[in-house]
Enzyme design. Structure first.
Site, PDB file in Angstrom:
ATOM      1  N   MET A 185      23.544  49.867  19.018  1.00  0.00           N
ATOM      2  CA  MET A 185      23.539  51.230  18.488  1.00  0.00           C
ATOM      3  C   MET A 185      23.768  51.305  16.988  1.00  0.00           C
ATOM      4  O   MET A 185      23.414  52.301  16.362  1.00  0.00           O
ATOM      5  CB  MET A 185      24.626  52.063  19.174  1.00  0.00           C
ATOM      6  CG  MET A 185      24.321  52.450  20.604  1.00  0.00           C
ATOM      7  SD  MET A 185      25.730  53.293  21.365  1.00  0.00           S
ATOM      8  CE  MET A 185      25.918  54.707  20.292  1.00  0.00           C
ATOM      9  N   ASP A 241      36.584  47.310  30.334  1.00  0.00           N
ATOM     10  CA  ASP A 241      35.781  46.144  29.955  1.00  0.00           C
ATOM     11  C   ASP A 241      36.662  45.069  29.332  1.00  0.00           C
ATOM     12  O   ASP A 241      36.295  44.444  28.340  1.00  0.00           O
ATOM     13  CB  ASP A 241      34.675  46.548  28.982  1.00  0.00           C
ATOM     14  CG  ASP A 241      33.563  45.484  28.900  1.00  0.00           C
ATOM     15  OD1 ASP A 241      33.417  44.699  29.866  1.00  0.00           O
ATOM     16  OD2 ASP A 241      32.857  45.443  27.878  1.00  0.00           O
TER      17      ASP A 241
END
Length: 681
Positions: free
Chosen positions: A26, A137
């Site tokens: 991104m 995560d």
């Protein structure tokens, strides 16, 4: 570090950008410095994505999420601009290795370092959950090790408690082997999911092996949901503390505060971040980052050139794309120009089936030719056994069938060969340079120039050698640099170097004159000595925080200060080098003895008529203890429970025997041949 190019901004908010660290899915990450000298990693959304409302919202959420966590155990957000133009986030720059990089370079953590890591991560998770967030995560590559301890990074897929796992694109951002079962199944997750991930992280830190692993992601995810964690390489004292974190049912997992208490580190354990090779690695990276930031001192100073950027750092930069959007950043290791080689976790040890009670002794394989007649004892390293080749060099054969797996023809085996955490094998060439090979495959990992005459010992951090100039030297296993070099503190006798063993921060040297010396592995300074222990070089045996020595006495000493724990005087010619297994010590004083580790009390004495030698330690596997007879007359195997002779072994050649063991196998060389023998249960 990549110099700025056309199209890169020169400034974002208060941060002047000095170079690009890399790109993720991104955005792009820059290395920046504000007018006060504070370093930052500044991430900016790609121009072509800045008008995508969903992605821009995700970018905003990352900044808001990270800012909500005030723990010292995360990378702090220093500033952000989320309205107008190109959104950017400035985060604390962490110039340290990630946990997976550290374990790859230095091997699994010892218990004190493991506890320091575990307790810190658990406390940080407690802070994250207190902000009513779930990280979702946590994995080794999202943990950066710094001089102040571990930091958790990457909040790109973090959500409020009980948020759904699926993203707006329908992808499941679960790292195989680290995401909890409820994440894999796409169910709502809570803080307990992070506890599962922490358990998987800790299993890796303690063993160097993933708790759930396999060639295909789908198979790994199936194991997470339906299978059991592979914790065989996790030390026994740590395994019960990790296993509850990996419970399938989230309700059965402990809370982070319970984990922090159960894994409370001993006093001084946090020195792992400040002392030793890992700390030196961290310091080197932090120094390089500070040096780069100092390449300008004022607003009008010229932009650093490409040559200046590359020269100042002398390092590469790794950028990890995480969750398809956010990036994590850190500097890679020092100025070594050798091609990077990924060192895998240690291979598994294939275990041989023991003999049936009435089954006679026959070899598992061999004898096969190809061994040097003066080879040191074979070195078993998980799935291979190494020894000197008949025509020179070092050769590795499969422990299962004796077939050659790889060979290093330039290694001078008579200088010794060692293993580093069962992952690497190290030897020296004729010039004295060290060479490391991946143990299971023989892939060349690194070279360290030098004048090594004899390899003495190795731990996860360094290889300890004696040089031709009679220097005792420690060579970093991670950077191949000399950590320290001192004139040898022991007297060398002719061509006979000292026998040595290393553990718990001490290198113990037992020279031919019997004056034992232990040196500090951090500095080479003498920690303690034991004069007149013997009259030949006898290999010490290190287990946990103790060292066991043969010679005039069989004695157990504290590794830290050499304090005597117990001592058994020799009744005959002197004790040979001992072998330790569990709560048992085996050594020869005319006969083979089994003694208790706790107090040295003799449990039995074998009756062989005084025919066993004292050149090498016994090899203990299964229910048998093996020792070479005197006058090269073969081997004797004694029962570990009774001391009675189980069976003898003798080959048809003439010459000295060497013996070692692993995985319920005994490896023996004699007269240029090598064979593998079975053991009794």
């Amino acid at each position: 570090m990549i110099p700025l190019s056309t199209g890169d901004p020169l400034r974002l908010g208060p941060y002047r950008l000095l170079g690009a660290l890399g790109e993720g899915g991104m955005g792009k990450v820059y290395f920046g410095r504000d007018n006060a000298g504070r370093k930052a990693a500044v991430k900016v959304l790609r121009p072509e994505l800045a008008h995508d409302q969903n992605l821009a919202q995700r970018f905003v959420r990352e900044a808001q999420t990270a800012q909500a966590v005030t723990s010292t155990g995360v990378a702090r957000v220093l500033g952000a601009q989320l309205e107008g133009g190109r959104p950017w986030i400035a985060a604390e720059f962490l110039a340290g290795p990630t946990l997976d990089q550290a374990v790859t370079a230095y091997g699994p953590m010892d218990e004190a370092g493991f506890r320091a890591l575990a307790a810190s991560l658990a406390r940080t998770l407690q802070d994250i959950h207190a902000a009513r967030l779930v990280h979702r995560d946590l994995k080794p590559s999202n943990i950066v090790l710094t001089s102040s301890g571990p930091r958790i990074i990457d909040f790109g897929i973090a959500r409020p408690e009980h948020g759904l796992t699926l993203t707006t694109t329908g992808q499941t951002p679960v790292t195989p082997g680290y995401g909890a079962p409820e994440q894999v199944l796409g169910q709502r997750v809570g803080p307990a999911a992070d506890v599962f991930s922490l358990g998987a992280v800790l299993a890796y830190a303690a063993s160097g092996q993933r708790a759930y692993d396999g060639p295909h992601a789908a198979g790994v995810q199936y194991q997470v949901v339906h299978g059991e964690a592979d914790l065989r390489l996790v030390p026994d004292q740590i395994r019960p503390l990790v296993l509850p974190c990996l419970a399938k049912d989230p309700a059965h997992r402990p809370l982070p505060e319970q984990i922090a208490r159960a894994l409370a580190p001993p006093k001084g354990a946090d020195k792992i971040w400040r002392q030793g090779p890992l700390a030196a690695d961290i310091t080197g990276r932090e120094t390089a980052a500070a040096s780069l930031a100092s390449t300008y001192t004022a607003e009008g100073s010229p932009k650093p050139s490409r040559r200046r950027l590359l020269t100042v750092l002398g390092v590469g930069v790794t950028v990890l794309a995480a969750g398809g959007g956010t990036t994590a950043w850190w500097l890679t290791a020092g100025q070594n120009t050798q091609k990077a080689v990924v060192v895998p976790p240690a291979a598994k040890t294939p275990t041989a089936s023991p003999l049936e009670p009435n089954q006679s002794l026959t070899t598992l394989w061999g004898p096969v030719s190809g061994a040097g007649v003066r080879t040191p004892a074979p070195l078993p390293v998980r799935d291979v056994v190494l020894f000197e080749a008949a025509d020179g060099g070092l050769t590795a054969r499969k422990v299962t069938d004796g077939k050659q797996k790889w060979r290093a023809p330039d290694v001078v085996a008579s200088a010794g060969y060692l293993t580093i955490a069962d992952r690497l094998v190290v030897g020296a060439d004729a010039e004295g340079s060290l060479h490391a090979f991946i143990a299971s495959t023989g892939v060349h990992a690194w070279t360290a120039s030098g004048t090594t005459e004899k390899l003495l010992a190795a731990d996860a951090r360094a290889v300890y050698v004696m040089t031709r100039e009679r220097q005792l030297r420690a060579v970093s296993a991670a950077t191949q640099k000399v950590l320290w070099s001192i004139p040898t503190p022991v007297r060398t006798s002719g061509a006979e170097p000292p026998a040595a063993a290393v553990g718990n921060g001490r290198l113990v040297l037992f020279p031919a004159d019997g004056n034992v010396i232990a040196v500090n592995t951090d500095s080479g300074r003498t920690a303690w000595d034991l004069p007149n222990q013997g009259d030949s070089a006898l290999a010490p045996a290190v287990a946990n925080d103790k060292v066991y020595l043969g010679g005039r006495t069989l004695t157990a000493r504290s590794l830290d200060d050499g304090k005597k724990l117990w001592s058994v005087p020799a009744e005959y010619g002197g004790w040979g080098p001992p072998a330790v297994r569990g709560d048992e010590v085996y050594a020869v004083d005319d006969e083979l003895h089994r003694c208790r580790v706790s107090d040295g009390k003799k449990r039995w004495k074998a009756d062989t008529g005084g025919k066993v030698g004292t050149r090498m330690p016994p090899a203990v596997q299964g229910g048998t203890a093996w020792i070479a007879r005197r006058n090269d007359e073969g081997l004797i195997a004694a029962s570990t429970s009774t001391g009675k002779e189980v069976f003898p072994y003798q080959s048809s050649g003439i010459g000295a025997y060497t013996v070692s063991g692993d995985g319920n196998r005994i490896f023996v060389t004699q007269a240029g041949f090598i064979a593998a023998l079975p053991v009794r249960p």
